[in-house]
Design a protein around this motif. Sequence first.
Motif, PDB file in Angstrom:
ATOM      1  N   SER A  52       0.795  -1.221   0.000  1.00 18.47           N
ATOM      2  CA  SER A  52       0.000   0.000   0.000  1.00 18.47           C
ATOM      3  C   SER A  52       0.835   1.282   0.000  1.00 18.47           C
ATOM      4  O   SER A  52       0.511   2.231  -0.726  1.00 18.47           O
ATOM      5  CB  SER A  52      -0.962   0.001   1.194  1.00 18.47           C
ATOM      6  N   PRO A  53       1.923   1.384   0.792  1.00 20.83           N
ATOM      7  CA  PRO A  53       2.712   2.621   0.733  1.00 20.83           C
ATOM      8  C   PRO A  53       3.302   2.879  -0.652  1.00 20.83           C
ATOM      9  O   PRO A  53       3.283   4.012  -1.137  1.00 20.83           O
ATOM     10  CB  PRO A  53       3.815   2.384   1.771  1.00 20.83           C
ATOM     11  N   ASN A  88      -2.738   2.660   5.598  1.00 20.96           N
ATOM     12  CA  ASN A  88      -3.441   1.448   5.182  1.00 20.96           C
ATOM     13  C   ASN A  88      -2.613   0.203   5.495  1.00 20.96           C
ATOM     14  O   ASN A  88      -3.141  -0.820   5.948  1.00 20.96           O
ATOM     15  CB  ASN A  88      -3.739   1.531   3.687  1.00 20.96           C
ATOM     16  N   ALA A 110       2.134   1.744  -3.489  1.00 17.98           N
ATOM     17  CA  ALA A 110       1.017   2.068  -4.372  1.00 17.98           C
ATOM     18  C   ALA A 110       0.579   3.513  -4.182  1.00 17.98           C
ATOM     19  O   ALA A 110       0.263   4.219  -5.151  1.00 17.98           O
ATOM     20  CB  ALA A 110      -0.151   1.109  -4.112  1.00 17.98           C
ATOM     21  N   GLY A 111       0.548   3.971  -2.932  1.00 16.58           N
ATOM     22  CA  GLY A 111       0.215   5.366  -2.682  1.00 16.58           C
ATOM     23  C   GLY A 111       1.229   6.304  -3.289  1.00 16.58           C
ATOM     24  O   GLY A 111       0.873   7.356  -3.851  1.00 16.58           O
ATOM     25  N   TYR A 154      -1.601   7.952   2.934  1.00 18.30           N
ATOM     26  CA  TYR A 154      -2.732   7.049   3.131  1.00 18.30           C
ATOM     27  C   TYR A 154      -2.289   5.597   2.942  1.00 18.30           C
ATOM     28  O   TYR A 154      -2.763   4.702   3.648  1.00 18.30           O
ATOM     29  CB  TYR A 154      -3.868   7.377   2.159  1.00 18.30           C
ATOM     30  N   GLY A 155      -1.380   5.354   2.010  1.00 19.17           N
ATOM     31  CA  GLY A 155      -0.873   4.001   1.814  1.00 19.17           C
ATOM     32  C   GLY A 155      -0.149   3.483   3.044  1.00 19.17           C
ATOM     33  O   GLY A 155      -0.303   2.310   3.420  1.00 19.17           O
ATOM     34  N   THR A 204       0.663   8.739  -0.643  1.00 20.98           N
ATOM     35  CA  THR A 204       1.662   7.910   0.028  1.00 20.98           C
ATOM     36  C   THR A 204       1.329   7.768   1.507  1.00 20.98           C
ATOM     37  O   THR A 204       1.412   6.673   2.084  1.00 20.98           O
ATOM     38  CB  THR A 204       3.062   8.526  -0.121  1.00 20.98           C
ATOM     39  N   PRO A 234      -5.669   4.630  -2.167  1.00 20.04           N
ATOM     40  CA  PRO A 234      -4.926   5.888  -1.985  1.00 20.04           C
ATOM     41  C   PRO A 234      -5.102   6.841  -3.168  1.00 20.04           C
ATOM     42  O   PRO A 234      -5.271   8.052  -2.973  1.00 20.04           O
ATOM     43  CB  PRO A 234      -3.472   5.414  -1.860  1.00 20.04           C
ATOM     44  N   ALA A 239      -4.246  -2.757  -4.295  1.00 18.96           N
ATOM     45  CA  ALA A 239      -3.578  -1.827  -3.386  1.00 18.96           C
ATOM     46  C   ALA A 239      -3.439  -0.443  -3.999  1.00 18.96           C
ATOM     47  O   ALA A 239      -3.370   0.568  -3.278  1.00 18.96           O
ATOM     48  CB  ALA A 239      -2.203  -2.374  -2.998  1.00 18.96           C
TER      49      ALA A 239
END
Length: 417
Positions: free
Chosen positions: A72-73, A362, A75-76, A358-359, A356, A127, A123
């Motif tokens: 997730s980070p 998450n 992907a953000g 929000y990732g 980023t 974000p 993912a």
Amino acid sequence: MTADTRAETPHTDRLPRAWLIVGVLWVVAALNYLDRIMITTMRDSLTQAVPMTDAQFGLLTSVFLWVYGLLSPFAGFLADRFNRSRLIVFSLLVWSLLTWLTGHARSFEELIVVRALMGLSEAAYLPAALALIADYHRGSTRSLATGIHMTGLSVGTGLAGIGGWVAEKHGWAAAFDVFGLFGVAYAVGLLFVLRDPPRESGDVTLTAEQPRLGQALVSLFSSGSFILLLAFWGLLALAGWAVMGWMPTFFKEQFKLDQGAAGISATSYLAVAMLLGKLVGGVWADRWSKTNNRARILVPAIGLFIAAPATLLVANTSVLAFAIAGLSIYGFTRVFSDANLMPILCQVSDSRYRATGYGVLNMFSCIVGGITVYVGGALRDAQISVSTLFQCAAGGLLVCGVLMTMVRPAQTRIPTP
């Protein structure tokens, strides 16, 4: 640091097509949760077609969650670095193809690979979508727009039950074919509708250098308020998973209900309450934010201070109606946070790194959620009552409320949020 901190005024509310963006992304949000959860509703049909143990069946969801959370980070960051709209379309297209491929898997190993890849592709969505909504809704509609979008996740969760019904009537692969192909078609349509907003001359991100992942993480973690948000979101996930994961079991044991009645009592009222709470929490925060720049922070905190005693009511009552009332109040007020997390993030972090950020939140939430499910099971094995788990969850909700009150908007803002 550049962040949005002012009390908002009507002339800065939103850009043209702002509500259209929310509407088209609402469908994507529903598909996001429907496609990931649907497999859990057809256990019997799936295990008859593809032999596997219960542990292997559970692993299909665990693998998705691990990949989804860990990536997730990154992907953000992609949503901050590149065109958000195109990333959303690409994410939807890939996970829809993988949904279709799920229905054509013929072994457990193939299912595991497809589910891991689905975690990777999904993912990238949330974000980017929340950051895009924040880009379009720049003033006193930001929380409501976020809340409406988040109701799509709730509806998608509810619709996932269709998968079990379709599996019984037409075979386990049919639902994956239908929703996978629908997602592919919808992604093609989004190519002609979804656009990033134009950059204005006053926007600092127009001239700033392109974001880098290391710089983004340093910027985010240099903010004390972001660290508070990280602790808040992780602890909220712990409390939320404890309630969501064990409420059906609690209703069954506490009120002597059969499995079907316990499941309905533990989920249906909660789902309706959470959907309404996302809308009310968004509207309230938006209206209050016109006169108080901490409104989006205070609304979730107030909600959690109400959700905590409601959870205690559920844990300690012997009357089913009171338990349902407490659960509904919990669901209604707990999700004020969902409608306001991204708007709060816009207030405390550099605007270049909001996706980023929000990732990262998450990822932490997913890790804590996975640990909570496991620990809850271990505590049950140790004969710890579900009521005790809920009492601990109530304490966690109170701590979350306190943490949220400590969050402070940044002291600077960008000219064009």
